[in-house]
Design an enzyme around this catalytic site. Structure first.
Site, PDB file in Angstrom:
ATOM      1  N   THR A   1      -1.472   4.641   3.200  1.00 52.23           N
ATOM      2  CA  THR A   1      -2.012   5.528   2.158  1.00 52.23           C
ATOM      3  C   THR A   1      -2.049   6.988   2.590  1.00 52.23           C
ATOM      4  O   THR A   1      -1.483   7.849   1.903  1.00 52.23           O
ATOM      5  CB  THR A   1      -3.393   5.045   1.698  1.00 52.23           C
ATOM      6  OG1 THR A   1      -3.278   3.719   1.185  1.00 52.23           O
ATOM      7  CG2 THR A   1      -3.954   5.945   0.610  1.00 52.23           C
TER       8      THR A   1
ATOM      9  N   HIS B   1      -7.422  -9.066   3.721  1.00 52.52           N
ATOM     10  CA  HIS B   1      -6.283  -9.725   4.370  1.00 52.52           C
ATOM     11  C   HIS B   1      -6.775 -10.854   5.278  1.00 52.52           C
ATOM     12  O   HIS B   1      -6.118 -11.888   5.416  1.00 52.52           O
ATOM     13  CB  HIS B   1      -5.481  -8.720   5.199  1.00 52.52           C
ATOM     14  CG  HIS B   1      -4.506  -7.922   4.400  1.00 52.52           C
ATOM     15  ND1 HIS B   1      -3.489  -8.490   3.678  1.00 52.52           N
ATOM     16  CD2 HIS B   1      -4.390  -6.577   4.217  1.00 52.52           C
ATOM     17  CE1 HIS B   1      -2.780  -7.535   3.082  1.00 52.52           C
ATOM     18  NE2 HIS B   1      -3.313  -6.365   3.384  1.00 52.52           N
TER      19      HIS B   1
ATOM     20  N   HIS C   1      -1.550  -9.400  -1.098  1.00 50.83           N
ATOM     21  CA  HIS C   1      -1.971  -8.655  -2.288  1.00 50.83           C
ATOM     22  C   HIS C   1      -1.767  -9.496  -3.538  1.00 50.83           C
ATOM     23  O   HIS C   1      -1.069 -10.511  -3.515  1.00 50.83           O
ATOM     24  CB  HIS C   1      -1.171  -7.357  -2.418  1.00 50.83           C
ATOM     25  CG  HIS C   1      -1.331  -6.420  -1.267  1.00 50.83           C
ATOM     26  ND1 HIS C   1      -0.571  -5.274  -1.120  1.00 50.83           N
ATOM     27  CD2 HIS C   1      -2.161  -6.450  -0.190  1.00 50.83           C
ATOM     28  CE1 HIS C   1      -0.929  -4.640  -0.014  1.00 50.83           C
ATOM     29  NE2 HIS C   1      -1.889  -5.342   0.572  1.00 50.83           N
TER      30      HIS C   1
ATOM     31  N   SER D   1       0.813  -1.218   0.000  1.00 48.10           N
ATOM     32  CA  SER D   1       0.000   0.000   0.000  1.00 48.10           C
ATOM     33  C   SER D   1       0.845   1.266   0.000  1.00 48.10           C
ATOM     34  O   SER D   1       0.440   2.286  -0.561  1.00 48.10           O
ATOM     35  CB  SER D   1      -0.942   0.002   1.209  1.00 48.10           C
ATOM     36  OG  SER D   1      -1.920  -1.000   1.080  1.00 48.10           O
TER      37      SER D   1
ATOM     38  N   ASP E   1      -5.158   0.938  -4.888  1.00 45.72           N
ATOM     39  CA  ASP E   1      -3.704   0.828  -4.937  1.00 45.72           C
ATOM     40  C   ASP E   1      -3.271  -0.563  -5.385  1.00 45.72           C
ATOM     41  O   ASP E   1      -2.195  -0.748  -5.945  1.00 45.72           O
ATOM     42  CB  ASP E   1      -3.092   1.173  -3.579  1.00 45.72           C
ATOM     43  CG  ASP E   1      -3.810   0.507  -2.411  1.00 45.72           C
ATOM     44  OD1 ASP E   1      -4.817  -0.199  -2.634  1.00 45.72           O
ATOM     45  OD2 ASP E   1      -3.370   0.705  -1.261  1.00 45.72           O
TER      46      ASP E   1
END
EC number: 3.1.3.1
Length: 532
Positions: free
Chosen positions: A168, A315, A456, A115, A352
């Protein structure tokens, strides 16, 4: 004999010029000269008027929305969920009408970004390594679009559902070699960096990073009192709870709203008397920034909005929390979209990265798979997986088995559990991470939702736009192109800000757990759920 320079045909009217013809020529010359003089005067009048009345230009508004961890599968799942929940076949999410392209998400260090690098690509319009917060590959700070906007006379704001020091928001408002240096990040956010205060409005969680170490609820490694600094040195009005938020009227910038020690609650676990929702914070932020723009004749504003906890649900492979977070993000987008349609400007929404490798459909046995998934399972759920895992750990162990059967499993959409489901949860009862994995897998199998990872993925993510941005960003793009557009649109210079930051600190101590006895889920999301 005629010369080679003589005309082939005689020239009409050749001979002495008449007086009337000479007069006409003189008038024409004078007229042309007059026109040139007038044009020059008019040009310089309007040029100087434009410069002296720059504050009367129509303000520009840029709203950058980040749906952290939301991929294309998230939208498919949420759309079907809403259709089932409300019996609305053919339902379209607010985002759906504004799709303009897709974004490639890799960082400079990996095909799969984290991120921090993903957000820095937006904020600095540059690729960087995973973990970098407003810092480039050479470990030098890079000027961000928020800082450049502030330097150029725009107002600035950040609204998130995570800690405001998370990757972020940090990547737009701070500079750190590693995203876990949250003490340093918080210092930047209250104006202790070389540029001074760059953020006019900051809403989210993460109070613990602003309290001195000696304070019970602090997670700082030192005794800096950033709330005191923010209030006394920078003039921040500070909001710490729902009551403060609700009583906010005629607000004066700067504003700092920290509505929880760590992240804000998942939307499905939301308690209206405790903290505001994302959509409420967005609506208030837009009102405050617009009023301030009108009052001080600023150039407009830049506002970052993040649906932070979409990512955290993924997650955990928690489809329940995930779908409710995506729904709330769409509500926030609807508010931001209406603002731009009324007031002008550009709204960009993208992710993202994607998290979890979410698939809407799952093979749950060795038999040939069914072509279906079951949104009705999610529609029966009452709480997030984190909430229920924490409840199990804190429950009286003597009555835990009936509690699992009669409360926990129905609360994840399984009113008639089987013995194996009860047994698997009971076996995992002492470890919060194991509990989350078991509970998430049970509900995902029941709903036939698939996951490939707790981290991710490299999948391209959607890009949405409202307003003037739709004329400039189209098709498949690199994530840095979004940052490049914002720099050009706001007519600011990232390189100029980078030069001012060349000696800025980027190293600091990581945060630590606070002394307060928070729930297991708080500790999890504060210090472990989004480490990827």
């Amino acid at each position: 004999m005629a010369s080679e320079r003589d005309p082939l045909l005689p020239v009409h009217g050749e001979g002495p010029e008449s007086p009337s013809r000479r007069n006409w020529k003189t008038w024409i010359k004078h007229g042309i000269l007059l026109i040139l003089v007038l044009s020059t005067v008019i040009f310089f009048y309007f040029f100087s008027s434009h410069k002296s009345k720059g504050t009367n230009e129509k303000p520009k508004f840029v709203i950058m929305m980040v749906s952290d961890g939301m991929g294309p599968g998230s939208l498919s799942m949420t759309r079907s969920f809403v259709e089932t929940l409300n019996d609305k076949e053919g339902y379209r999410l607010p985002l759906d009408e504004h799709l303009i392209g897709s974004s490639r998400t890799r960082s400079s260090s990996s095909l799969i970004t984290d991120s921090a690098a993903g957000a820095t690509a937006f904020s600095c319009a540059n690729k960087t390594y995973n973990g970098a917060v407003g810092v480039l590959d050479n470990e030098k700070p890079c000027g961000t679009i928020l800082e450049a906007a502030k330097e150029a006379g725009y107002l600035t704001g950040i609204v998130v559902t995570s800690r405001v020091t998370d990757a972020t928001p940090a990547s737009f408002s701070a500079h750190a070699a590693n995203r876990f240096m949250q003490d340093l990040i918080a210092e930047y956010q209250v104006g202790m960096g070389p540029l001074g205060r760059s953020v006019d409005l900051l809403f989210g969680g993460g109070l613990c990073s602003f309290l001195p170490k000696s304070t019970y609820r602090s997670c700082r490694s030192d005794n800096l009192d950033l709330l005191k600094y923010a209030r006394k040195k920078e003039g921040f009005q500070i909001l710490l709870n729902r009551t403060d938020f609700d009583e906010l009227s005629n607000a004066q910038l700067p504003l700092l709203g920290l509505f929880s020690d760590y992240h804000l609650s998942y939307d499905i676990d939301y308690q209206p008397e405790v903290q505001p929702k994302l959509s409420e914070m967005v609506e208030t932020a837009l009102d405050v920034l617009l009023n301030a723009t009108n009052e001080d004749t600023s150039k407009g504003f830049f506002l970052l909005i993040e649906g932070s906890r979409i990512d955290m649900a993924s997650h955990n492979n928690d489809p329940i929390a995930h779908v409710y977070e995506v729904m709330e993000y769409n509500r926030a987008f609807e508010i931001a979209s209406a603002f731009v349609e009324k007031n002008g400007g550009s709204l960009i929404s993208t992710s993202d990265h994607e998290t979890g490798g979410l698939t809407v459909g799952r093979q749950v046995s060795k038999k040939y798979p069914e072509y279906l998934w079951k949104p009705q399972v999610l529609s029966l759920a009452l709480h997030s997986i984190e909430y229920l895992a924490s409840a199990i750990v804190n429950h009286n162990q003597n009555t835990l088995l009936p509690y699992i059967e009669q409360f926990v499993l129905p609360a994840i959409g399984i009113p008639d559990p089987n013995p194996k489901q009860i047994h698997d949860i009971y076996v995992a009862r002492h470890n919060i991470f194991n509990l989350i994995n078991v509970l998430s897998d049970i509900v995902s199998v029941e709903a036939q939702i698939g996951w490939t990872t707790h981290g991710h993925t490299a999948v391209d993510v959607n890009v949405y736009g409202v307003g003037e941005v739709t004329e400039h960003l189209r098709g498949n793009m690199e994530n840095i192109e979004i940052g490049q557009f914002m720099e050009i649109y706001l007519n600011v210079s990232l390189s100029d800000v980078t030069e001012k930051l060349k000696d800025a600190p980027i190293h600091g101590a990581p945060d630590r757990p606070s002394l307060v006895e928070t729930s297991f889920s708080d500790r999890l999301v504060g210090f472990g759920a989004d480490l990827f």
